[in-house]
Design a protein around this motif. Structure first.
Motif, mmCIF file in Angstrom:
data_model
loop_
_atom_site.group_PDB
_atom_site.id
_atom_site.type_symbol
_atom_site.label_atom_id
_atom_site.label_comp_id
_atom_site.label_asym_id
_atom_site.label_seq_id
_atom_site.Cartn_x
_atom_site.Cartn_y
_atom_site.Cartn_z
ATOM 1 N N PHE A 140 16.208 66.158 64.112
ATOM 2 C CA PHE A 140 17.003 67.463 64.589
ATOM 3 C C PHE A 140 18.532 67.288 65.167
ATOM 4 O O PHE A 140 19.451 67.641 64.977
ATOM 5 C CB PHE A 140 16.316 68.565 65.268
ATOM 6 N N THR A 141 18.343 66.219 65.941
ATOM 7 C CA THR A 141 19.671 65.700 66.652
ATOM 8 C C THR A 141 20.499 65.192 65.563
ATOM 9 O O THR A 141 21.733 65.418 65.589
ATOM 10 C CB THR A 141 19.138 64.471 67.785
ATOM 11 N N ARG A 157 21.988 67.874 63.445
ATOM 12 C CA ARG A 157 22.936 68.680 64.241
ATOM 13 C C ARG A 157 24.296 68.024 63.844
ATOM 14 O O ARG A 157 25.243 68.845 63.787
ATOM 15 C CB ARG A 157 22.375 68.994 65.365
ATOM 16 N N ARG A 158 24.221 66.728 64.204
ATOM 17 C CA ARG A 158 25.374 66.130 64.645
ATOM 18 C C ARG A 158 26.184 65.881 63.200
ATOM 19 O O ARG A 158 27.436 66.027 62.871
ATOM 20 C CB ARG A 158 25.320 64.783 65.070
ATOM 21 N N ARG A 160 27.853 68.897 61.905
ATOM 22 C CA ARG A 160 29.051 69.369 62.869
ATOM 23 C C ARG A 160 30.228 68.745 62.353
ATOM 24 O O ARG A 160 31.178 68.956 62.198
ATOM 25 C CB ARG A 160 28.488 69.469 64.268
ATOM 26 N N ARG A 179 31.320 69.910 58.719
ATOM 27 C CA ARG A 179 31.000 71.293 58.474
ATOM 28 C C ARG A 179 31.682 72.067 57.300
ATOM 29 O O ARG A 179 31.471 72.994 57.037
ATOM 30 C CB ARG A 179 31.401 72.037 59.852
ATOM 31 N N GLU A 204 19.167 68.360 55.667
ATOM 32 C CA GLU A 204 20.535 68.862 55.650
ATOM 33 C C GLU A 204 20.864 69.850 54.637
ATOM 34 O O GLU A 204 21.368 71.080 55.021
ATOM 35 C CB GLU A 204 21.675 67.796 55.814
ATOM 36 N N VAL A 252 19.076 73.228 55.490
ATOM 37 C CA VAL A 252 19.860 73.857 56.566
ATOM 38 C C VAL A 252 21.131 74.816 55.851
ATOM 39 O O VAL A 252 21.231 76.083 55.989
ATOM 40 C CB VAL A 252 20.177 73.248 57.807
#
Length: 488
Positions: free
Chosen positions: A3-4, A7-8, A11, A14, A378, A381
């Protein structure tokens, strides 16, 4: 770690993630709007059919009028007594006629109710009343010429008198009024044509008023004739007390006046006769089989279902429904497939630009399966983000359609019913009302169901999986050596 890293990466990329999510959102929003509008079309059509059938009715059973009946060509006859003292006094005469169909025996209602798949059956009698009312006025005899003295026959000093003369004044002034009456079975208030109207004043029939001299008036007819609850109307010499005013919830009312079935049968001299049998099926999925069973076991009858009536609905409602069902759905499918393909290609292209990254991860010990799961995660999401945006856009579009509420027209042409009524405002209840074409205005809404929202979520997940499949397949084929040959 999963998950880390997820998320990175989202972002860091994006803009690309937003492009993929936006493409999926547009496709999902279009699907929601098209499905909601289609659902609104179905509800509008159901509302139109309920105005013909009555709430809860799945089909009707009728018998077509004979082409050559015993009364074919017979004109209504009205008789008045002309007495010497009738001058200036109002006289009236009613002619009550069965309207639209041949009559069926009341025993047929019981027979239909016993058929497999039938939950309930109730009969109704459609009538047309022609009322002639007015008054005669006696004329005055005026004698012409001169009279001689002594009167007729001559006499002393007299001449002949002239017997010639003429009648002046007098005549007849009569008005012809035609209106419809429907005999409804008050013991079955949940089925029949009166269920398509709402009692807005007074009350409806009680189940005990099977032969009571009471009536329910349609609101439009009551307004035209200035009738109110508590007033009386006279039909063929019988006075009926108006106990309620009914307003049609959609379209025209089934009749101007509703009477208990036995009273209507007495007026028409049609004891134990009905013109229409309203049928409710135990299961809406078995309507076709119930229809076949009734036609097989009760010969000579015509069974009309809501699907049959739907085929007679034309106008902008039918056109818009066809567009929503055909062009709209195919357009949404094409846009959705295009969005899935674009999302997949963008994800695959992004993987190609991350060759060094994934090659390095593999060199550090990441297996191909772990890299693939990272890419699919990814994409999932991104798909869920696109789904959320798509649901928001779809709800906004559906709300806009409902807020505007465009008016569609449903034209009801001739259907399976035969015969037809004369004049009379309300027309007939049941399929017989199809004989006179009319146009109804229906406001379109776009209700969003939970099923539609669940479909949107499923499409979002599917979009993420499709995009992840493209990217995961591309990432699984990368080798650690590629990271040393690629310089970014």
């Amino acid at each position: 770690m999963f998950f880390t890293y997820l998320r990175r990466e989202l972002r860091r990329r994006r803009k690309a993630a937003l492009v993929v999510a936006s493409g999926l959102a547009l496709g999902i929003a279009l699907v929601i709007v098209v499905n909601s509008v289609s659902s609104g079309m179905s509800k509008a059509q159901e509302k139109v059919l309920e105005s013909l059938y009555g709430l809860g009715t799945d089909m009707t059973v009728t018998k077509a009028a004979e082409a050559q009946s015993e009364t074919a060509g017979e004109r209504p006859r009205f008789q008045f007594d002309a007495q010497d003292d009738d001058s200036g006094e109002e006289q009236s005469s009613d002619r009550v006629m069965v309207q639209g169909f041949q009559t069926l025996a009341s025993s047929t209602v019981t027979k239909v109710g016993k058929q497999d798949g039938v939950a309930d059956a109730v009969g109704g009698l459609s009538l047309q009343v022609m009322k002639v009312s007015g008054e005669f006025t006696r004329g005055q005899f005026q004698q012409d010429g001169q009279s001689g003295q002594g009167g007729q026959g001559g006499g002393p000093g007299g001449g002949q008198s002239s017997p010639e003369g003429q009648v002046e004044g007098g005549g007849a002034n009569f008005d012809v009024n035609s209106y419809s009456v429907y005999g409804t079975d008050v013991t079955e208030p949940a089925l029949g044509p009166l269920t398509s109207s709402e009692i807005t004043d007074g009350r409806t029939f009680k189940t005990t008023e099977t032969n009571a001299e009471v009536a329910v008036a349609d609101s439009a007819y009551a307004k035209e004739k200035e009738l109110e609850t508590g007033d009386t109307v006279t039909v063929k010499g019988t006075k009926y007390k108006i106990i309620g005013i009914a307003t049609a919830t959609s379209g025209d009312a089934a009749a101007n006046l509703y009477l208990p079935l036995k009273q209507a049968q007495t007026l028409a001299d049609a004891k134990d006769k009905v013109t229409t049998i309203y049928v409710q099926a135990t299961d809406s999925q078995q309507i076709d089989s119930v229809k076949s069973g009734i036609q097989k076991n009760i010969s000579g009858t015509t069974v009309t279902t809501s699907a049959d009536l739907a085929d007679t609905v034309s106008g902008s409602l039918s056109t818009a429904s066809s567009l929503a069902a055909g062009v709209g759905k195919w357009l949404s499918i094409v846009v959705l497939v295009a969005a899935f393909l674009v999302a997949g290609l963008l994800t695959s292209s992004a993987v190609s630009r991350r060759v060094r990254e994934f090659g390095t991860l593999k060199a550090l010990g990441w297996k191909s399966g772990r890299v693939t799961r990272q890419v699919v995660g990814e994409s999932m999401v991104q798909g869920l983000i696109g789904g959320a945006l798509g649901i928001a856009l779809g709800l906004a579009g559906a709300y806009a359609v409902t807020a505007v509420s465009p008016t569609l027209q449903a034209q009801l042409g001739s259907g399976s019913g035969s015969g037809g009524g004369m004049g009379g405002g309300g027309g007939m209840g049941g399929p017989g009302r199809q004989t006179a074409a009319k146009t109804l205005d229906v406001a379109l809404t776009a209700p969003v169901s939970l099923t539609t929202l669940a479909l949107a979520v499923g499409l979002a997940v599917a979009g993420g999986l499709v995009a992840g499949a493209f990217g995961g397949w591309r990432a699984s084929r990368l080798r650690p050596a590629d990271a040393l040959r690629r310089v970014e």
